[in-house]
Design a protein around this motif. Structure first.
Motif, mmCIF file in Angstrom:
data_model
loop_
_atom_site.group_PDB
_atom_site.id
_atom_site.type_symbol
_atom_site.label_atom_id
_atom_site.label_comp_id
_atom_site.label_asym_id
_atom_site.label_seq_id
_atom_site.Cartn_x
_atom_site.Cartn_y
_atom_site.Cartn_z
ATOM 1 N N GLY A 59 -22.409 -18.907 -4.715
ATOM 2 C CA GLY A 59 -23.430 -19.540 -4.758
ATOM 3 C C GLY A 59 -23.039 -21.279 -4.702
ATOM 4 O O GLY A 59 -22.015 -21.398 -4.471
ATOM 5 N N GLN B 142 -34.390 -18.025 -6.451
ATOM 6 C CA GLN B 142 -33.323 -18.563 -5.607
ATOM 7 C C GLN B 142 -32.055 -19.699 -6.240
ATOM 8 O O GLN B 142 -31.983 -20.193 -5.991
ATOM 9 C CB GLN B 142 -32.711 -18.789 -3.863
ATOM 10 N N ALA C 132 -28.883 -20.701 -5.267
ATOM 11 C CA ALA C 132 -28.484 -22.110 -4.300
ATOM 12 C C ALA C 132 -27.882 -22.728 -4.650
ATOM 13 O O ALA C 132 -26.809 -23.549 -4.589
ATOM 14 C CB ALA C 132 -30.122 -23.092 -3.592
ATOM 15 N N CYS C 133 -28.140 -22.466 -6.287
ATOM 16 C CA CYS C 133 -27.551 -24.102 -7.684
ATOM 17 C C CYS C 133 -26.099 -23.791 -7.629
ATOM 18 O O CYS C 133 -24.784 -24.264 -8.692
ATOM 19 C CB CYS C 133 -28.531 -24.836 -8.294
ATOM 20 N N VAL D 79 -33.936 -13.496 -4.904
ATOM 21 C CA VAL D 79 -34.727 -14.024 -4.779
ATOM 22 C C VAL D 79 -36.038 -14.780 -4.902
ATOM 23 O O VAL D 79 -36.325 -15.793 -3.443
ATOM 24 C CB VAL D 79 -36.159 -12.133 -4.344
ATOM 25 N N LYS D 80 -36.811 -14.662 -5.971
ATOM 26 C CA LYS D 80 -38.403 -15.379 -5.762
ATOM 27 C C LYS D 80 -38.028 -16.515 -6.110
ATOM 28 O O LYS D 80 -38.177 -17.701 -5.524
ATOM 29 C CB LYS D 80 -38.710 -14.693 -6.959
#
Lengths: 704, 159
Positions: free
Chosen positions: A633, A622, A625-626, A619-620
Motif C-alpha cells: 500500500g 483503491q 494507493a495511500c 478495487v472501486k
C-alpha cells in the motif's frame, strides 16, 4: 509732432495690449486643454476602442461609464478612483495575460474588487487620476503602491489569523516569533512567550567561562571536513538561536566573567544506584548502548545532531530543543544528570518533558552525551581567562542590561529595560518621513528600510543595538511582508468590525491529567482546542477517534508504522497508572460532537459487509494507493494494519462521510459514498487487527 | 522693445506648460531577490525560474498540500508515494502527457477522479474537497511549469 508721437505710442501700446491679451487667453487655455488631454480620458477612449475588438463588446460597453469612476469606503477613509483607468478590472473575459494593461481583469480573489477597490490592498493614492500620483511616492503622497511580492501584507491587516492562501505572511509571522523579535519589540498579535532565552540565574553551575566566551565570540558549533560552518550557533533556518550581537573582546570577557558568577543553587553531584554503575561501568560499549537508548527514545524529535554522509554534513532532527552535536563539551556532567531528571527545576518554563528514567538508561545516555557528543578542539582557540576581576564583573553586569541581553534572558534580581526596541506594531502604516535612513544610500521607502534594518542595522543607524540577522532572500521577504501588515489597531469601530482576530486557544487541563500533561509537555507537540504545537497530530477529538486500549498501548510504546514520518513520539517510560489517566482523560474529554460512539453497534457489521468493504477498498476506491495494510500500500495516509484495534466504528463512519468535517484541512479526499458503502468499508476496516499489542498505527488522521 | 515683447509672449505660456509637466522619477532597478512562493524552478533547467501569477501561486499551494504526494518525486515529508503506485502517476511537470489534454478534461479528471474519466481509480475525486477555484488554480500551476512548455494556443481555451 507730439500728437504723431502720441499716436505712435498708442499704436504700440495697443499692439502690446493685444499681444498680452492673446498670451493671457493662451495661459488660461492651458488648464482646459490639460484637462482635455488627461491621461485617464485617453485610457477611457482606448478602452472603448479596445472593447470593440473583443467578441463581447456589447457587455463590456454596457458596464462602461465615462467619467471619473470612484469607490468610496467612508469607514475606511478610502476614496478609490483606480477603476477609472482599470476599466476591465472585474470583467472575467479580460483575464487573459494578452489583454493590455490597464484593462486586464484582476485575478479571482475571495473579495469583490468592485466593492473594495484597489488601494485597500495595493496602497498608493486612491483619489489620484495621474499615473505617477496614483502609483508612486510623490511630494503629496508618501505611500506608493505595494510591490506585488509583499501583497500578502495587506491580507494581514485584517486577517490576524493565518490564512491558507497567504503562506508568505504566515511564514513571516512564524519567523518573527521564532527569532524572538518580541523580546525587544512590541509586535501586533505576537505575544511575548513565558521564556525567550534560557534563565541565566544559575548559569555559572552549568557552563564554564571559556564556553561562554566562545559562544559569545563565534558560536559556530559544527564545521565540516573542509572547514565550512554547517551549524551556525547564530540563527539559521533549521536552528533559530541567539542572533549576532556586535561585542568587542573586552565586552565578551566582561560578560563571560559576570555570567560565571551566577550560581543560584548549587548542583548536587550526580547520584546513581551503585549497583547500576558497577554493572555498567566496565562494559566496553557503554556509549554505544547510550546511543541506542538516545535514538530509541526519539530525542531527535526535538533535538538535532549534525550527521556526515559522504561529503555532506547536515543537521538531522527537530528544532524544539537546542542542537546537541557538541553539547558534551559544553555542560557540567552533574548539571546534565540533574537536568534530565527534572528540567523544570532548572528552567521553570522548559519544554523538555520530565521522563521517568531508569538509572540504567540515565547512566547510559549521559555517558553517551558526555563522551560522544563532544569536540576536544571546541575551546582550543579561547584565550586563557583568569579568575574574573571585580571590575570585569561589574562591567559585564552593566553590559548585560545595555546590550539588551536582559530582554530575552532572565536573571533573578535583574529587571530588564522596558520597551528596549521600538514598537513595531504600527510599522506597516508609517510614512517615509517617519523613518530614519541615516547616511545610507538605500532607496527611501519602507521596504528598503525594513530589509536594511534586519540585514545590516548599522547602515541605517550607526548607534543601533539591534543584532544582525542573516536570512535567506525568501525569509527576508516573508518577514518584511509580516511587518508591513502590522498597521496597528483599527482607527475606528467600523474598521474594528473587519478584523478577523487570531484565535487564542487555551488548554489548561486540571487534576491528574493536568499534572501529567505538565510533566510530559503534551502541548509542546500536540494541539488541543487550538492551543499547542503543530509537530504531532491534533488531539482535540482523540477520544472519539481512538479506542482506549489502543491509546494505552501507544503511550507505553509509541511505534508508528508510517515510513515517511521522521519525527516520532518519544518514549516517556510512562507507568501503567500514567497511561490510564491519560487514556481516560482523552476518552472522556476530547470528544467530537459529530461522532456518536454509542449510536454504532459493532454487532451490526457482518462478514458479508466486510467482504464487500474489502472489494470497495481494493478495487472501486483503491484506498491502498495511500494506505498500507500489512506490507502493501501507499505512504500518504496512516497505516491501517491495526485499524480494527485503533479506531472507533462511529469515527470511521463519520470520517468516510466527510473527513474535513472532523479534521479541517486533512488531505483525505471526501467522496460520495452511499450509506451502504460507508458501512461496508467500516466493517472491513474493523476486521484489520494485529495480534501483538503495541504494534499500532499512528494516530495521525492523515493531517499531513 | 518688440523683441522683448515677443520673448515675453513666448516665455509666459512656456513656463505655464513646463510647470504642468510632471517630474518623472527614474524607475527603480528590478530587485534580484527571488521568491519561492511566487516562482518555480524549471524541472529541466534548474537555472531557469518560472514566475507564477496569483492563481498559479495558489495552485502551487494546493498542489503541495494535496497532490504532491503522488505527482512529484519529492514531498514536504521526504519520500514520495509515486513509485509505490501502479500505474505510476505522471509527474506534474510532464508536458508530454498533459499538454495534449484540454483544460476541461484535466479539470474533470481532478474533480471527478480517474475512474469517472476512464483512467485509473487510484486518482481520487477532489471535487468535494477542493473548491472549483482551487482546482482551476492547480491546473494553472501545472500548465505554468509544464516541460515542454504548454502553449495555450495549441487548444482553444475554455471558459
Amino acid at each position: 509732432m507730439t500728437a504723431k508721437k502720441m499716436g505712435e505710442i498708442s499704436t504700440r501700446l495697443r499692439a502690446i495690449f493685444a499681444l498680452v491679451s492673446v498670451a493671457f487667453v493662451a495661459v488660461l487655455a492651458v488648464s482646459p486643454v490639460r484637462d482635455f488631454f488627461q491621461s485617464w480620458k485617453r485610457y477611457e477612449k482606448n478602452y472603448v476602442s479596445y472593447a470593440q475588438t473583443r467578441p463581447d463588446t456589447k457587455r463590456l460597453l454596457a458596464d462602461f461609464h465615462p467619467g471619473i469612476d470612484q469607490i468610496w469606503l467612508p469607514e475606511m477613509r478610502v476614496l478609490d478612483r483606480c477603476t477609472t483607468c482599470h476599466q476591465g478590472i472585474s470583467q472575467t473575459s479580460l483575464s487573459d495575460a494578452s489583454v493590455p494593461q490597464p484593462f486586464r481583469a484582476h485575478p479571482a480573489i475571495p473579495h469583490d474588487v468592485k466593492k473594495w477597490g484597489c488601494v485597500v490592498c495595493h496602497r498608493g493614492q486612491g483619489p489620484a487620476t495621474e499615473i505617477s500620483e496614483a502609483h508612486e511616492t510623490t511630494l503629496a503622497w508618501e505611500q506608493p503602491l505595494l510591490p506585488i511580492r509583499f501583497i500578502q501584507a495587506s491580507c494581514g491587516v485584517c486577517h490576524r489569523a493565518d490564512l491558507p492562501q497567504t503562506p508568505k505572511l504566515n511564514r513571516g509571522r512564524e519567523l518573527l516569533s521564532q527569532l524572538n523579535c518580541s523580546g525587544c519589540h512590541h509586535l501586533q498579535d505576537i505575544e511575548r512567550p513565558a521564556m525567550l532565552g534560557p534563565d541565566l540565574s544559575n548559569v555559572g553551575n552549568k557552563l564554564t567561562r571559556q564556553w561562554i566566551y566562545k559562544w559569545l565570540k563565534e558560536p559556530h558549533t559544527v564545521v565540516d571536513s573542509s572547514g565550512n560552518t554547517v551549524v551556525d550557533g547564530y540563527e539559521t533556518v533549521e536552528e533559530p538561536r541567539m542572533p549576532q550581537f556586535r561585542l568587542t573582546d573586552p565586552e565578551i570577557k566582561a560578560l563571560s566573567a559576570y555570567l560565571t558568577t551566577l550560581k543560584g543553587q548549587p548542583i548536587e553531584p550526580a547520584k546513581f544506584d551503585q549497583g547500576v554503575v558497577a554493572s555498567l561501568q566496565k562494559s566496553p560499549d557503554l556509549a554505544d548502548q547510550g546511543e541506542v537508548r538516545f535514538r530509541q527514545m526519539f530525542c531527535t524529535t526535538c533535538h538535532s545532531l549534525a550527521v556526515t554522509q559522504g561529503d555532506e554534513t547536515k543537521l538531522i532532527g527537530g528544532n524544539i530543543g537546542p542542537e546537541l552535536t557538541k553539547v558534551g563539551s559544553k555542560i557540567n556532567p552533574d548539571w546534565l544528570v540533574a537536568w534530565l531528571r527534572d528540567p523544570q527545576s532548572y528552567l521553570p518554563h522548559a519544554l523538555m518533558p520530565r521522563y521517568r528514567w531508569s538509572d540504567q538508561d540515565l547512566y547510559k545516555v549521559t555517558q553517551y552525551i558526555n563522551t560522544r557528543l563532544t569536540d576536544p578542539e571546541l575551546l582550543s582557540n579561547v584565550p586563557p581567562l583568569e579568575e574574573p576581576a571585580q571590575e570585569e564583573i561589574r562591567l559585564g553586569q552593566r553590559l548585560f542590561l545595555e546590550k539588551g541581553c536582559a530582554s530575552c534572558h532572565v536573571i533573578q534580581g535583574v529587571s530588564p529595560q522596558k520597551d528596549f526596541g521600538p514598537d513595531l506594531a504600527i510599522l506597516g502604516s508609517k510614512n517615509v518621513s517617519q523613518l530614519e535612513f541615516g547616511n545610507s544610500s538605500i532607496p527611501r521607502n519602507i521596504i528598503s528600510y525594513i530589509q536594511a534594518k534586519i540585514t545590516d542595522p548599522l547602515s541605517v543607524n550607526p548607534a543601533a543595538r539591534m543584532p544582525q540577522y542573516r536570512l535567506t532572500p525568501t525569509d527576508l521577504d516573508a518577514i518584511t511582508t509580516a511587518l508591513l501588515g502590522m498597521t496597528g489597531s483599527p482607527a475606528n469601530s467600523s474598521l474594528a468590525r473587519l478584523i478577523v482576530p487570531r484565535a487564542q486557544g487555551a488548554f489548561h487541563p486540571a487534576g491528574a491529567f493536568g499534572e501529567l500533561s505538565d510533566r510530559y509537555k503534551c502541548a509542546a507537540c500536540h494541539r488541543f482546542n487550538g492551543d499547542g504545537g503543530n509537530l504531532a497530530p491534533e488531539l482535540s477529538f482523540e477520544g472519539s477517534r481512538a479506542q482506549r486500549q489502543w491509546i494505552m498501548d501507544f503511550l507505553k510504546n509509541p511505534q508508528t508504522l508510517r515510513p515517511t514520518l521522521i519525527f516520532r513520539m518519544p518514549q516517556f517510560n510512562l507507568t501503567d497508572q500514567d497511561a490510564s489517566v491519560i487514556a481516560d482523560y482523552l476518552g472522556m474529554v476530547t470528544q467530537s460532537a459529530a461522532v456518536k460512539l454509542s449510536a454504532v453497534d459493532q454487532k451490526q457489521f457482518t462478514p458479508q459487509m466486510a467482504e464487500m468493504g474489502k472489494q470497495l477498498y481494493e478495487v472501486k476506491y483503491q484506498c491502498n494507493a495511500c494506505h498500507t495494510i500489512g506490507s502493501a500500500g501507499g505512504y500518504v495516509g496512516p497505516n491501517l494494519s491495526n485499524a480494527g484495534n485503533w479506531l472507533n466504528a462511529a469515527w470511521i463512519e463519520e470520517w468516510l462521510k466527510n473527513p474535513q468535517a472532523l479534521v479541517p484541512g486533512t488531505i483525505e479526499p471526501r467522496r460520495s459514498l452511499t450509506e451502504q458503502e460507508v458501512q461496508a468499508l467500516t466493517a472491513y476496516v474493523l476486521t484489520l487487527k494485529q495480534k501483538a499489542p503495541g504494534s499500532a498505527g499512528t494516530t495521525a488522521g492523515g493531517a499531513q | 522693445m518688440k523683441r522683448r515683447d515677443l520673448i515675453l509672449f513666448l516665455i509666459i505660456p512656456s513656463i505655464a506648460i513646463l510647470s504642468s509637466c510632471q517630474h518623472k522619477p527614474a524607475a527603480a532597478p528590478a530587485n534580484p531577490l527571488l521568491n519561492a512562493y511566487d516562482v518555480e524552478q524549471s524541472s529541466t533547467d534548474p537555472q531557469r525560474l518560472i514566475p507564477l501569477n496569483y492563481q498559479q501561486a495558489q495552485g502551487k499551494r494546493v498542489f503541495n498540500n494535496n497532490c504532491v504526494w503522488c505527482h512529484a518525486d519529492s514531498t514536504p515529508a521526504g519520500p514520495s508515494n509515486r513509485s509505490n503506485l501502479t500505474p505510476t502517476p505522471p509527474l506534474f511537470t510532464d508536458g508530454e502527457t498533459f499538454n495534449s489534454l484540454s483544460d476541461d478534461l484535466m479539470r474533470n479528471t481532478i474533480t471527478l477522479g480517474g475512474s469517472a474519466m476512464g483512467k485509473s481509480a487510484i486518482m481520487p475525486p477532489w471535487g468535494q474537497t477542493l473548491t472549483p477555484d482551487e482546482i482551476r488554480a492547480v491546473l494553472a500551476y501545472a500548465r505554468a511549469v509544464a516541460q515542454p512548455p504548454y502553449k495555450a494556443s495549441a487548444r482553444p481555451a475554455s471558459q
